[in-house]
Write a protein that holds these residues in place. Structure first.
Motif, short mmCIF file in Angstrom:
data_model
loop_
_atom_site.label_atom_id
_atom_site.label_comp_id
_atom_site.label_asym_id
_atom_site.label_seq_id
_atom_site.Cartn_x
_atom_site.Cartn_y
_atom_site.Cartn_z
N UNK A 111 32.53 -15.26 -22.49
CA UNK A 111 31.30 -15.03 -22.79
C UNK A 111 30.50 -14.15 -21.63
N UNK A 112 29.77 -13.17 -21.95
CA UNK A 112 29.31 -12.36 -20.98
C UNK A 112 27.66 -12.50 -20.92
N UNK A 113 26.90 -12.71 -20.00
CA UNK A 113 25.44 -12.86 -20.00
C UNK A 113 24.95 -11.82 -18.95
N UNK A 114 24.09 -10.94 -19.12
CA UNK A 114 23.55 -10.00 -18.55
C UNK A 114 22.35 -10.87 -17.58
N UNK A 115 22.74 -10.72 -16.13
CA UNK A 115 21.56 -11.37 -15.29
C UNK A 115 20.38 -10.66 -15.08
N UNK A 116 19.43 -11.48 -14.89
CA UNK A 116 18.26 -10.79 -14.39
C UNK A 116 18.06 -10.69 -13.09
N UNK A 117 17.54 -9.45 -12.48
CA UNK A 117 17.28 -9.10 -11.18
C UNK A 117 16.10 -10.25 -10.81
N UNK A 118 16.29 -10.75 -9.32
CA UNK A 118 15.58 -11.57 -8.63
C UNK A 118 15.16 -11.42 -7.33
N UNK A 119 13.82 -11.34 -6.93
CA UNK A 119 13.46 -11.06 -5.55
C UNK A 119 13.04 -12.54 -4.72
N UNK A 120 13.67 -13.45 -5.53
CA UNK A 120 13.23 -14.94 -5.03
C UNK A 120 13.85 -15.21 -3.81
N UNK A 121 12.98 -15.18 -2.83
CA UNK A 121 13.56 -15.44 -1.14
C UNK A 121 14.61 -16.62 -0.99
N UNK A 122 14.54 -17.65 -2.03
CA UNK A 122 15.44 -18.69 -2.03
C UNK A 122 16.95 -18.17 -2.56
N UNK A 123 17.05 -17.13 -2.80
CA UNK A 123 18.24 -16.54 -3.68
C UNK A 123 18.83 -15.58 -2.98
N UNK A 124 18.33 -14.71 -2.17
CA UNK A 124 18.91 -13.61 -1.32
C UNK A 124 19.30 -14.25 0.06
N UNK A 125 20.07 -13.41 0.72
CA UNK A 125 20.35 -13.85 2.09
C UNK A 125 19.44 -13.54 3.10
N UNK A 126 19.26 -14.14 4.36
CA UNK A 126 18.48 -13.78 5.47
C UNK A 126 18.75 -12.18 5.70
N UNK A 127 17.57 -11.68 6.26
CA UNK A 127 17.68 -10.32 6.69
C UNK A 127 18.73 -9.92 7.96
#
Length: 633
Positions: A449-465
């Motif tokens: 089963x394949x699901x297209x993911x939504x792009x997210x800029x949630x700071x809790x999701x992305x790695x630290x700079x």
């Protein structure tokens, strides 16, 4: 005949059966001990680590062990630690000798061992609980001479899997010749393996003594001579990176270490020539040296020393003459540049490039051109150290995928599992390149089963700079998969479902990776079981190590009840079988025990079964369940 006489006649029979069973168990036990595994542990001044090491061996799920501890002249309390364990576990014997080095201690351990199989454990490392069981079962099942698993590295704060593991140990593989699975040559350590003692003795194998890297030539030779080698997709070794950098393998800054490494390279190359192996095997070994080993020394502070530099350069030129230049196309571009600077004797430029981040992964930057990534060199066109585009090209499918699942949530309103985190190709500048992420859920039979993911800029999701490359917040994603879709991938009563992430770049390149990185402090480890609309229970499967993939376990009851109606003493409901069986009895559990209640069973037109129960009192049953041996709800 009286009941007492019957009992007297039956007693000898029961006694005879018990004796036979006990004899059979003892015979099975003796046979198991005849196939015991000798675990050899060389010890030298490791009092800080030895207790943890020996405890991990003693608590192995495979218990038919002989543990040979060789104290190689320790001057700390290592001997006392070993003696304490020997008093507590008669499987341990401690051998003492004057200091002779790791190779000498291993040779002594072999001489004092009596097992049918050999396993080696360094005394500052440890074993996962099922390591020897996995290795021994694979060796005997496939009638192999060597079985090999992969290591997990760890220090005081974290654990991680070496990058080469994914290629060498992606799946269980049994090969009659190593050239059928060349990445296995990268795993040329003594530990993390089990060896047939018959094979070992027939080859008369011994470790070199008084030098570092004493194992690499002989392990490579054994891998090439083995009748069969099994590569496991299981972590079987925890390899410590000491925080004080005091272990033998962490001395790359010394001239002695460099000389010992060069001697190991030379002996291995000579052994490959002696065995007349195919060119493809020689190239695979050379690639390990050119892509990995040389750079441990080029990235050492000691490379600024003229003697250290000259010795390393002379060795590279010697390896070039043995065919090393032919493998440089498979060396990552930044390391290709480092080799070229060494070859040209450009010591100062190498030091400058290294200071500018040549060996820092997050300093790598690539331009995507379809299925090819072109490394951004720090030298402009026309500069003497500028590499042409073809020399800086690297396949996109060989770029490292960085990912982590940071959130797993049950969306009760929509009956979905939400998976959220980040995923990106290391070195790709996402301010100039876009991507689409798919969550791919795969069942036991390979259906997806394949699901297209939504792009997210949630700071809790992305790695630290500070911990990621030139990636932009666009690397965050969220995907929600219906629980009914997850359950539908498992057709039987239970099964496991895997999660992959697939990255598609603007240029059309695809990369797919199994989800292994999970935020240990986040919600994934705290998510409880979920129930799909069809009655299947979905839960996160336990992970033994940080390298294990994230897996969903799916289970469903044999029957499912629906349309439940209760009126006073009568209880009615429909039963749907998930396994094609029909219930034959129903038990009503009351507060003070079980009571069998007559049930009226009638088939419905839709294939379900209608059940009617009459209880003696209006309180009725608290829980309805199937009778032993039946297939009730």
């Amino acid at each position: 005949m009286s009941t007492g006489v019957h009992r007297a006649m039956r007693a000898p029979r029961r006694l005879t059966r018990a004796v036979r069973a006990r004899i059979a168990r003892r015979q099975t036990e003796r046979q198991a001990w005849q196939r015991k595994v000798s675990v050899i542990v060389p010890v030298y001044n490791v009092e800080r680590y030895l207790d943890e090491c020996l405890s991990s061996i003693r608590t192995q799920s495979f218990r038919y062990l002989e543990i040979v501890v060789v104290d190689d002249g320790s001057t700390d309390d290592s001997r006392a630690v070993a003696a304490r364990h020997a008093r507590a576990d008669r499987r341990i014997k401690v051998i003492r000798q004057a200091n002779g080095g790791l190779g000498a201690a291993r040779n002594t351990g072999i001489e004092h061992s009596t097992g049918a199989f050999l396993v080696f454990v360094d005394s500052d490392d440890r074993l996962p609980r099922d390591a020897i069981r996995h290795l021994s079962q694979a060796l005997e099942k496939h009638e192999a001479d060597i079985a090999v698993g992969y290591p997990q590295r760890f220090n005081a704060t974290r654990s991680w899997i070496p990058q080469w593991v994914g290629e060498a140990h992606a799946e269980l593989v049994a090969v009659d010749r190593v050239d059928e699975h060349l990445p296995l040559l990268r795993n040329n350590y003594t530990w993390g393996k089990i060896y047939s003692r018959t094979f070992w003795d027939a080859g008369g194998y011994r470790f070199r003594e008084g030098v570092a890297y004493e194992d690499q030539p002989v392990v490579t030779e054994m891998m090439l001579r083995a009748r069969r080698v099994v590569s496991l997709d299981v972590c079987v070794y925890d390899y410590r990176a000491r925080d004080d950098n005091s272990s033998i393998s962490q001395q790359t800054h010394t001239l002695k270490d460099l000389r010992d490494r060069i001697a190991a390279w030379t002996l291995t190359a000579e052994k490959l020539e002696e065995l007349s192996v195919d060119d493809v095997v020689v190239r695979a070994w050379l690639l390990t040296v050119y892509a990995t080993h040389v750079h441990w020394y080029l990235n050492s502070p000691s490379v600024a020393d003229p003697e250290y530099w000259s010795l390393l350069r002379e060795t590279l030129l010697e390896l070039d003459s043995r065919g090393g230049l032919a493998v440089e196309g498979d060396v990552p571009p930044a390391r290709r540049l480092a080799l070229e600077l060494l070859r040209r004797d450009e010591q100062d430029e190498l030091l400058n490039a290294r200071s500018a981040g040549l060996y820092e992964a997050k300093a790598d930057s690539y331009d995507l051109r379809g299925s090819t990534a072109v490394w951004r060199t720090r030298y402009p066109e026309g500069h003497p150290f500028h590499l042409p585009a073809e020399a800086r090209s690297w396949p996109v499918d060989r770029l490292l995928v960085r990912h982590q699942v940071r959130q797993l949530r049950h969306l009760a309103d929509t009956d979905e599992l939400e998976v959220a985190g980040f995923a990106y190709l290391q070195g790709v500048d996402y301010r100039q390149n876009g991507q689409v992420v798919h969550l791919v859920v795969t069942g036991p039979d390979g259906s997806e089963t394949r699901i297209v993911a939504c792009e997210s800029d949630d700071p809790d999701l992305v790695p630290s700079s500070g911990s990621w490359d030139a990636a932009a917040p666009a690397v965050g994603f969220r995907a929600a998969v219906p629980l009914s879709d997850v359950a539908g991938l498992v057709t039987g009563p239970k099964g496991a479902v895997s999660l992959d992430l697939e990255l598609q770049t603007d240029g059309g390149s695809l990369r797919r990776v199994r989800v292994t990185e999970v935020n240990r402090w986040g919600s994934p480890d705290q998510l409880g079981p979920m129930l799909s609309a069809g009655g299947a229970k979905i839960a996160i499967a336990p992970r033994a190590t940080a390298a294990d993939p994230l897996v969903l376990s799916v289970s469903r009851p044999a029957q499912r009840a629906s349309n439940v109606l209760r009126v006073e003493r009568r209880l009615e409901f429909d039963v749907t079988s998930t396994q094609g069986r029909t219930p034959v009895a129903v038990v009503a559990r009351r507060e003070h025990g079980n009571e069998t209640v007559d049930a009226v069973l009638a088939p419905n037109d839709d294939g379900t079964l209608h059940v009617v129960l009459e209880f003696p009192t209006p309180e009725g049953a608290q829980v309805v369940r199937q009778a032993p041996g039946s297939s009730g709800p």
